[in-house]
Design a protein around this motif. Structure first.
Motif, short mmCIF file in Angstrom:
data_model
loop_
_atom_site.label_atom_id
_atom_site.label_comp_id
_atom_site.label_asym_id
_atom_site.label_seq_id
_atom_site.Cartn_x
_atom_site.Cartn_y
_atom_site.Cartn_z
N ILE A 1 3.65 2.63 13.26
CA ILE A 1 4.90 2.21 12.62
C ILE A 1 4.67 2.09 11.12
CG2 ILE A 1 6.63 0.38 12.49
CD1 ILE A 1 5.89 -0.31 15.41
N ARG A 2 5.31 2.98 10.40
CA ARG A 2 5.20 2.98 8.95
C ARG A 2 6.55 3.30 8.35
NH1 ARG A 2 2.03 7.31 5.09
NH2 ARG A 2 2.35 6.20 3.13
N ASP A 3 6.95 2.54 7.34
CA ASP A 3 8.24 2.73 6.67
C ASP A 3 9.39 2.85 7.66
OD1 ASP A 3 6.97 2.71 4.22
OD2 ASP A 3 6.64 4.87 4.24
N PRO A 4 9.54 1.89 8.59
CA PRO A 4 10.60 2.01 9.60
C PRO A 4 12.00 2.02 9.03
CG PRO A 4 9.55 -0.16 9.66
CD PRO A 4 8.72 0.68 8.76
N LYS A 5 12.22 1.35 7.90
CA LYS A 5 13.56 1.36 7.31
C LYS A 5 13.94 2.78 6.90
CE LYS A 5 14.91 -2.11 4.98
NZ LYS A 5 15.11 -3.15 3.95
N GLN A 6 12.99 3.49 6.29
CA GLN A 6 13.23 4.88 5.91
C GLN A 6 13.46 5.72 7.16
OE1 GLN A 6 10.14 6.62 3.45
NE2 GLN A 6 10.54 8.65 4.27
N PHE A 7 12.72 5.43 8.22
CA PHE A 7 12.88 6.16 9.48
C PHE A 7 14.28 5.96 10.04
CE2 PHE A 7 13.02 5.59 14.07
CZ PHE A 7 12.62 6.84 14.52
N ARG B 1 3.41 9.29 13.96
CA ARG B 1 3.86 8.40 12.88
C ARG B 1 5.38 8.44 12.82
NH1 ARG B 1 1.05 9.43 7.17
NH2 ARG B 1 3.16 8.93 6.55
N VAL B 2 6.00 7.28 12.88
CA VAL B 2 7.45 7.27 12.97
C VAL B 2 8.11 7.77 11.69
CG1 VAL B 2 7.43 5.38 14.63
CG2 VAL B 2 7.69 4.86 12.20
N ASP B 3 7.40 7.75 10.57
CA ASP B 3 8.02 8.16 9.31
C ASP B 3 7.67 9.59 8.92
OD1 ASP B 3 5.29 7.55 8.80
OD2 ASP B 3 5.74 7.46 6.65
N ALA B 4 6.77 10.23 9.66
CA ALA B 4 6.28 11.52 9.17
C ALA B 4 6.36 12.62 10.22
CB ALA B 4 4.83 11.37 8.69
N TRP B 5 5.66 12.48 11.32
CA TRP B 5 5.67 13.55 12.30
C TRP B 5 5.67 12.96 13.70
CZ3 TRP B 5 1.22 12.95 9.21
CH2 TRP B 5 0.10 12.43 9.86
N LEU C 1 0.82 -1.19 0.00
CA LEU C 1 0.00 0.00 0.00
C LEU C 1 0.86 1.25 0.00
CD1 LEU C 1 -2.76 -1.07 2.48
CD2 LEU C 1 -2.78 -1.11 0.02
N LEU C 2 0.33 2.27 -0.64
CA LEU C 2 1.03 3.53 -0.68
C LEU C 2 0.50 4.50 0.37
CD1 LEU C 2 1.28 4.05 -4.50
CD2 LEU C 2 2.93 3.01 -2.94
N THR C 3 -0.57 4.09 1.04
CA THR C 3 -1.10 4.93 2.10
C THR C 3 -0.62 4.40 3.44
OG1 THR C 3 -3.06 3.59 1.96
CG2 THR C 3 -3.13 5.72 0.90
N PHE C 4 -0.89 5.18 4.53
CA PHE C 4 -0.23 4.79 5.74
C PHE C 4 -0.82 3.66 6.54
CE2 PHE C 4 -3.47 6.68 7.86
CZ PHE C 4 -3.26 7.88 8.43
N LEU C 5 -0.24 3.70 7.31
CA LEU C 5 -0.49 2.49 8.00
C LEU C 5 -1.80 2.61 8.74
CD1 LEU C 5 2.53 2.66 9.88
CD2 LEU C 5 1.51 0.95 9.73
#
Length: 351
Positions: free
Chosen positions: A287-293, A262-266, A6-10
């Motif tokens: 937890i979304r996109d933790p690798k990017q985080f 959100r760990v990847d955004a704010w 998915l491209l939307t969040f978690l």
């Protein structure tokens, strides 16, 4: 089970009989900008993780699967055989999700898009109004009760996304690819008054509670300056957990909700003073996109999440596929709570 991208969040279960239920309200007053908030400080002692499920996938539009269910372009929801296959896949996804929820000892699950995702990205994502399910996604309406019941039978709480906006009036039924024909249809509009917002959000929540026994609600696209709207909604549903998307770091939200981080955004920054003002307050950490985080902040997800769980925050993670960071969630909770997971006592809060 096909993994959705998915491209939307978690997700996690201490035995429900031993878990504290939200109760014991005390009067509290706070200041939100120029608007005074008369709210009740709620108590939600169950701090186990919450699972997240996304049933649709924005790039997967197909004429015979317009709600983009399960990233499947081969589904034909306009034939009896296709509907039978749809039900089979959805129930399989529920069973698979329950397996992962149990692995992380979850208290429950939130389905973000029970109405599906029909329009193009950015134009119309979460519907957030379960009252429209029969009209917007009749194929899901037919099986939704069975779908949610599977989670409840497993001892889990259930919940959905509630949009803090209303949809522009539209024709019924909607024509194929309707958002391309009338751009006004594909947008939401903010409530004009706080009274309208409380009424609109509450009516959506009341429907989901009555139909599915839902008690977990992610509030999408809320006006962060209207904290008293969320406070009044919480007063109406004291046994439900309200997770507002936007808070602008206003600590008032801790008194009557679980503000989203959100760990990847704010981030939602809470200092020691805020914690002391709201000893029962906590955040919901998505937890979304933790690798990017990890690449961005140069800190491991474990090291970032550990102090949050230590002070009582609740983690949220995808559960309909084997998310590799589920092991991190398991380890964090085990290291903080040990075998007695996860009834909260503010006296044990670590600063």
């Amino acid at each position: 089970m096909q993994r959705l991208k998915l491209l939307t969040f978690l997700l996690p279960i201490c035995f429900l009989a031993a878990c504290s239920q939200p109760s014991n309200f005390a009067e509290a007053r706070s200041q939100s900008g120029s608007t005074k908030v008369a709210a009740r400080t709620f108590t939600w002692n169950d701090r186990r993780a919450i699972g997240t499920i996304f049933l649709g996938n924005s790039p997967a539009y197909a004429p015979n699967n317009p709600r983009k269910w399960l990233n499947s372009k081969d589904l034909n929801l306009f034939t009896p055989a296709g509907k039978t296959e749809f039900r089979k896949r959805m129930m399989g996804l529920a069973a698979y999700s329950i397996h992962h929820l149990r692995q992380i000892n979850a208290q429950g699950v939130i389905v973000f898009d029970v109405e599906g995702i029909e329009a193009a990205d950015g134009a119309y994502t979460w519907v957030g109004d379960p009252r429209l399910l029969e009209e917007r996604a009749p194929e899901m309406d037919e099986i939704a009760d069975e779908f949610f019941q599977k989670f409840k039978d497993a001892g889990l709480r259930v919940g959905v996304t509630i949009r803090s906006q209303f949809m522009y009036p539209y024709q019924t039924p909607l024509p194929p690819r309707w958002w391309e024909k009338d751009k006004n249809i594909a947008h939401y509009w903010s409530y004009k008054t706080k009274e309208d917002a409380v009424k609109g959000i509450s009516e959506k929540i009341a429907y989901a509670r009555k139909r599915w026994g839902a008690t977990l609600f992610y509030i999408d696209s809320n006006n962060d300056k209207w904290s008293d709207v969320i406070a009044k909604v919480q007063q109406q549903f004291p046994d439900s957990l309200i997770i507002p998307e936007h808070t602008n770091n206003n600590p008032d939200y801790l008194a009557f909700s679980a503000p989203l981080e959100r760990v990847d955004a704010w981030k939602y920054d809470v200092n020691r003073e805020h914690r002391e003002q709201h000893p029962q307050g906590f955040k919901a950490v998505l937890i979304r996109d933790p690798k990017q985080f990890e690449q961005k902040y140069r800190i491991s997800l474990y090291d970032y999440l550990l102090p949050k769980v230590q002070v009582g925050d609740v983690l949220m993670i995808n559960v309909w596929y084997p998310e590799p960071y589920q092991q991190v969630v398991q380890k964090v909770y085990r290291d903080v709570y040990g075998d007695r997971c996860c009834t909260w006592n503010p006296k044990n809060r670590r600063s």
